[in-house]
Enzyme design. Structure first.
Site, PDB file in Angstrom:
ATOM      1  CG  PHE A 155     -23.179 -20.106  -2.024  1.00 55.14           C
ATOM      2  CD1 PHE A 155     -22.420 -21.122  -2.509  1.00 55.14           C
ATOM      3  CD2 PHE A 155     -23.574 -19.167  -2.721  1.00 55.14           C
ATOM      4  CE1 PHE A 155     -21.802 -20.810  -3.158  1.00 55.14           C
ATOM      5  CE2 PHE A 155     -22.767 -19.143  -3.293  1.00 55.14           C
ATOM      6  CZ  PHE A 155     -21.201 -18.867  -4.450  1.00 55.14           C
ATOM      7  CE  LYS A 179     -31.052 -15.776   5.585  1.00 59.11           C
ATOM      8  NZ  LYS A 179     -30.766 -16.783   4.434  1.00 59.11           N
ATOM      9  CB  SER A 232     -23.101 -10.456  -2.659  1.00 60.50           C
ATOM     10  OG  SER A 232     -24.674 -10.279  -2.239  1.00 60.50           O
ATOM     11  CB  CYS A 287     -14.267 -13.947   0.334  1.00 61.52           C
ATOM     12  SG  CYS A 287     -13.443 -14.492   1.739  1.00 61.52           S
ATOM     13  CD  GLU A 389     -17.793 -10.965  -5.430  1.00 63.67           C
ATOM     14  OE1 GLU A 389     -18.335 -10.428  -5.500  1.00 63.67           O
ATOM     15  OE2 GLU A 389     -16.970 -11.802  -4.520  1.00 63.67           O
TER      16      GLU A 389
HETATM   17  P1  NAD Z   1     -25.335 -13.151  -0.934  1.00 67.76           P
HETATM   18  O1  NAD Z   1     -25.137 -12.355  -0.494  1.00 67.76           O
HETATM   19  O2  NAD Z   1     -26.193 -13.293  -2.015  1.00 67.76           O
HETATM   20  O3  NAD Z   1     -26.491 -13.939   0.393  1.00 67.76           O
HETATM   21  C1  NAD Z   1     -25.375 -14.215   1.833  1.00 67.76           C
HETATM   22  C2  NAD Z   1     -27.013 -14.363   2.625  1.00 67.76           C
HETATM   23  O4  NAD Z   1     -27.847 -12.727   3.008  1.00 67.76           O
HETATM   24  C3  NAD Z   1     -27.574 -15.295   1.973  1.00 67.76           C
HETATM   25  O5  NAD Z   1     -28.091 -16.068   2.854  1.00 67.76           O
HETATM   26  C4  NAD Z   1     -29.077 -14.693   1.581  1.00 67.76           C
HETATM   27  O6  NAD Z   1     -29.988 -15.451   1.929  1.00 67.76           O
HETATM   28  C5  NAD Z   1     -28.966 -13.630   2.329  1.00 67.76           C
HETATM   29  N1  NAD Z   1     -29.898 -12.604   1.733  1.00 67.76           N
HETATM   30  C6  NAD Z   1     -29.240 -12.175   0.259  1.00 67.76           C
HETATM   31  N2  NAD Z   1     -30.436 -11.433   0.244  1.00 67.76           N
HETATM   32  C7  NAD Z   1     -30.141 -10.234   1.462  1.00 67.76           C
HETATM   33  C8  NAD Z   1     -31.312  -8.413   1.328  1.00 67.76           C
HETATM   34  N3  NAD Z   1     -31.963  -7.957   0.592  1.00 67.76           N
HETATM   35  N4  NAD Z   1     -31.009  -9.035   2.532  1.00 67.76           N
HETATM   36  C9  NAD Z   1     -31.416  -9.898   3.571  1.00 67.76           C
HETATM   37  N5  NAD Z   1     -30.129 -10.791   3.498  1.00 67.76           N
HETATM   38  C10 NAD Z   1     -30.383 -11.358   2.103  1.00 67.76           C
HETATM   39  O7  NAD Z   1     -24.060 -14.230  -1.246  1.00 67.76           O
HETATM   40  P2  NAD Z   1     -23.845 -14.957  -1.684  1.00 67.76           P
HETATM   41  O8  NAD Z   1     -24.201 -15.420  -3.050  1.00 67.76           O
HETATM   42  O9  NAD Z   1     -24.387 -16.772  -0.333  1.00 67.76           O
HETATM   43  O10 NAD Z   1     -22.297 -15.246  -0.364  1.00 67.76           O
HETATM   44  C11 NAD Z   1     -20.985 -14.982  -1.704  1.00 67.76           C
HETATM   45  C12 NAD Z   1     -20.996 -13.116  -1.633  1.00 67.76           C
HETATM   46  O11 NAD Z   1     -20.485 -13.420  -0.477  1.00 67.76           O
HETATM   47  C13 NAD Z   1     -19.420 -13.218  -2.851  1.00 67.76           C
HETATM   48  O12 NAD Z   1     -20.001 -11.670  -3.269  1.00 67.76           O
HETATM   49  C14 NAD Z   1     -18.883 -13.187  -1.354  1.00 67.76           C
HETATM   50  O13 NAD Z   1     -17.245 -12.677  -1.665  1.00 67.76           O
HETATM   51  C15 NAD Z   1     -18.837 -13.419  -0.228  1.00 67.76           C
HETATM   52  N6  NAD Z   1     -18.236 -13.484   0.700  1.00 67.76           N
HETATM   53  C16 NAD Z   1     -17.360 -12.812   1.331  1.00 67.76           C
HETATM   54  C17 NAD Z   1     -16.466 -13.445   2.297  1.00 67.76           C
HETATM   55  C18 NAD Z   1     -15.414 -12.047   3.250  1.00 67.76           C
HETATM   56  O14 NAD Z   1     -15.352 -12.580   4.053  1.00 67.76           O
HETATM   57  N7  NAD Z   1     -16.159 -10.843   3.418  1.00 67.76           N
HETATM   58  C19 NAD Z   1     -16.527 -14.547   2.348  1.00 67.76           C
HETATM   59  C20 NAD Z   1     -17.704 -15.260   1.540  1.00 67.76           C
HETATM   60  C21 NAD Z   1     -18.544 -15.345   0.435  1.00 67.76           C
END
Ligand code: NAD
Length: 512
Positions: A155, A179, A232, A287, A389
């Site tokens: 997000f 997606k 995540s 992140c 986190e």
């Molecule tokens: P999230 O993992 O909840 O969701 C990310 C995406 O994955 C969404 O589109 C979601 O619909 C999808 N998703 C969720 N569960 C899934 C599953 N079991 N199987 C397949 N797809 C699934 O993360 P979020 O809350 O949207 O974003 C925040 C997280 O992203 C934080 O942990 C942050 O540190 C990380 N992040 C990392 C970076 C990086 O460069 N390492 C950059 C931005 C965000």
């Protein structure tokens, strides 16, 4: 539930057509600055998701075969479209993601730089040749497109992650299914229309909105060559497991918990300014946000006093208000989670030096999801608030004896995205660069985000697998090295089936 009369219906885009999710489920889209419902987002079924993949697979042969200058022309047009529409795209990010408008402009600006880097693809995909590996035999490496890639966005960076995946994937000759997060789909809704407007052939980029099931439909789909995610760590691990069973390529960036180390000679004004930007920018939902601040005893008291005073001056409010410094967190659920961590910190004995719960905001934002700057002092690295986190504007200040103790705490942390040091000392600088157990290191910069010319990604639990985004790493991920071994046959050599294809004639099974 308040619903805006101008509610937006987010749509999928498959094979060149905008589509509603027929018979599917929709979830509300909210503006986190007001809590108001501003639209609805489809949760695409596995069938819709596979249909998008089929469209990308059908588009692949012609896209791959397109002469490179023609394909690159679309990347140049994408670059221009981003520049021409920067403000509208930034507003989209500010409205549904709640990122402050100045930062949202910065995010779209960064995407423009990334696409500029992607414009160098013709130079970056040039292969290699080696002459004379045997008599009259040469070897050649071709960087070839692979097929259909799928991408999943978090997000918090709806624009940036588009930039990390799509220009490089399609510029190198692949097709794509994307997606976005259901919490911040607006950027891609606008961006996809821009891709339609520049005339991108149908099926080259497809968008499906949805959640876990939408992604899981790709794991056993033979048409999918690879999946990329920014999200995540548990999500990255789930995708790695799903893709692993069929040997699909993955590029999976995970969660983060970043340390900042302030040494006794840290330039204090610069340090405070950077902690505010890095800790409270995007309401701590980055992140590369600083989360744990290790400070040596010599400057600990002065640092805490100045940080608390400066944090009290941070104005919280509507993300589209230019006078505000920090917008909301993404959702009511996220606000609750962050506030729960504040309770945990208090319970485990840290000192709550600044409590950001229930900050004062304007009348129109009372239903928004706000958490103000929050500071814990007297934190130790083994506390839960220092290990997990939190993903909100909560800072944990740790009094640390020396650089070795700080490096030890960084090394022991299961995540390893970024870390930075504030010092003027070359010994500390070099030691930190070489020993900090993270993927991205900063020196006197609070956010150590590498420039698009360079790879971006962490290590340990922050990166599942080996592949990072940006720079030459993106080229390597989206191409495969095909090796050709070529024997040069002297003119006049007798053909194997003499008479069949003589005089340079070429036989082909395609009717001319
Ligand atoms: P999230 O993992 O909840 O969701 C990310 C995406 O994955 C969404 O589109 C979601 O619909 C999808 N998703 C969720 N569960 C899934 C599953 N079991 N199987 C397949 N797809 C699934 O993360 P979020 O809350 O949207 O974003 C925040 C997280 O992203 C934080 O942990 C942050 O540190 C990380 N992040 C990392 C970076 C990086 O460069 N390492 C950059 C931005 C965000």
């Amino acid at each position: 539930m308040k619903v805006n009369s101008q509610a937006i219906r987010i749509q999928n885009h498959i094979n060149g057509e905008w589509e509603d999710e027929v018979g599917g489920q929709y979830v509300p889209l909210r503006n986190p600055s007001t809590g108001q419902v501003i639209g609805e987002v489809p949760i695409s079924s596995p069938e819709t998701s596979r249909r998008a993949v089929a469209a990308a697979a059908a588009a692949f042969p012609a896209w791959k075969a397109m002469p490179l200058p023609k394909r690159m022309n679309y990347i140049h047009l994408m670059h221009q479209a981003l520049k021409d529409n920067l403000e509208a795209l930034a507003q989209a990010v500010a409205v549904d993601q709640g990122k402050h408008i100045a930062e949202a402009r910065g995010e779209v600006g960064r995407v423009i730089e990334i696409v500029q880097m992607a414009c160098a693809i013709p130079a970056l995909i040039q292969g290699e040749t080696i002459q004379g590996i045997a008599n009259n035999i040469n070897g050649r490496v071709i960087k070839a497109p692979i097929g259909v890639f799928c991408g999943v966005a978090p997000f918090n960076f709806p624009a940036l992650v588009f930039g990390w995946f799509i220009p490089f994937a399609i510029g190198t000759g692949n097709t794509f299914v994307y997606k976005p997060s259901t919490e911040s789909p607006l950027f891609m809704q606008k961006m996809m229309q821009l891709l339609v407007d520049i005339g991108l052939p149908k099926g080259v980029v497809n968008v499906v909105h949805g959640e876990r099931e939408t992604v899981e439909a790709w794991y056993d789909d033979d048409n999918v060559s690879g999946v990329c995610l920014v999200g995540s760590t548990p999500t990255a691990q789930a995708i790695a497991a799903g893709c692993g069973r069929n040997g699909k390529k993955t590029m999976l960036l995970g969660g983060a918990k970043n340390f900042l180390l302030a040494m006794e000679d840290a330039p204090m004004d610069l340090l405070i300014e950077n902690v505010l930007m890095s800790g409270y920018g995007s309401a701590g939902q980055r992140c590369l946000a600083v989360s744990n601040i290790a400070v040596v005893p010599e400057i600990y008291d002065e640092f805490v006093e100045r940080l608390v005073a400066a944090s009290k001056g941070v104005r919280v409010g509507d993300a589209t208000d230019p006078e505000v410094f920090m917008g909301p967190v993404i959702s009511a659920k996220a606000k609750e989670r962050i506030e729960r961590y504040v309770d945990i910190g208090v319970a485990e004995g840290a000192t709550l030096a600044l409590d950001g719960r229930n900050p004062s905001v304007s009348e129109g934002n009372k239903e928004g999801y706000f958490v103000g700057p929050t500071i814990f002092t007297n934190v130790t690295p083994c506390m839960q608030i220092a290990r997990e986190e939190i993903f909100g504007p909560v800072l944990s200040v740790i009094k640390i004896g020396c650089i070795d103790s700080a490096l030890d705490a960084i090394r022991k942390h299961k995540l390893g995205n970024g870390a930075c040091i504030f010092t003027q000392n070359t010994y500390y600088t070099e030691k930190f660069i070489s020993e900090a157990d993270v993927g991205m290191v900063g020196v006197n910069v609070g956010i150590c985000a590498p420039h698009p010319y360079l790879p971006f990604g962490g290590i340990k639990g922050s990166l599942v697998g080996n592949n990072k985004v940006q720079g030459k790493d993106a080229i390597d991920f989206f191409t495969q090295n095909k090796v050709a071994t070529v024997r040069i046959v002297e003119p006049g050599a007798k053909p194997a089936a003499a008479g069949n294809a003589g005089n340079g004639a070429v036989r082909s099974c395609v009717a001319s």
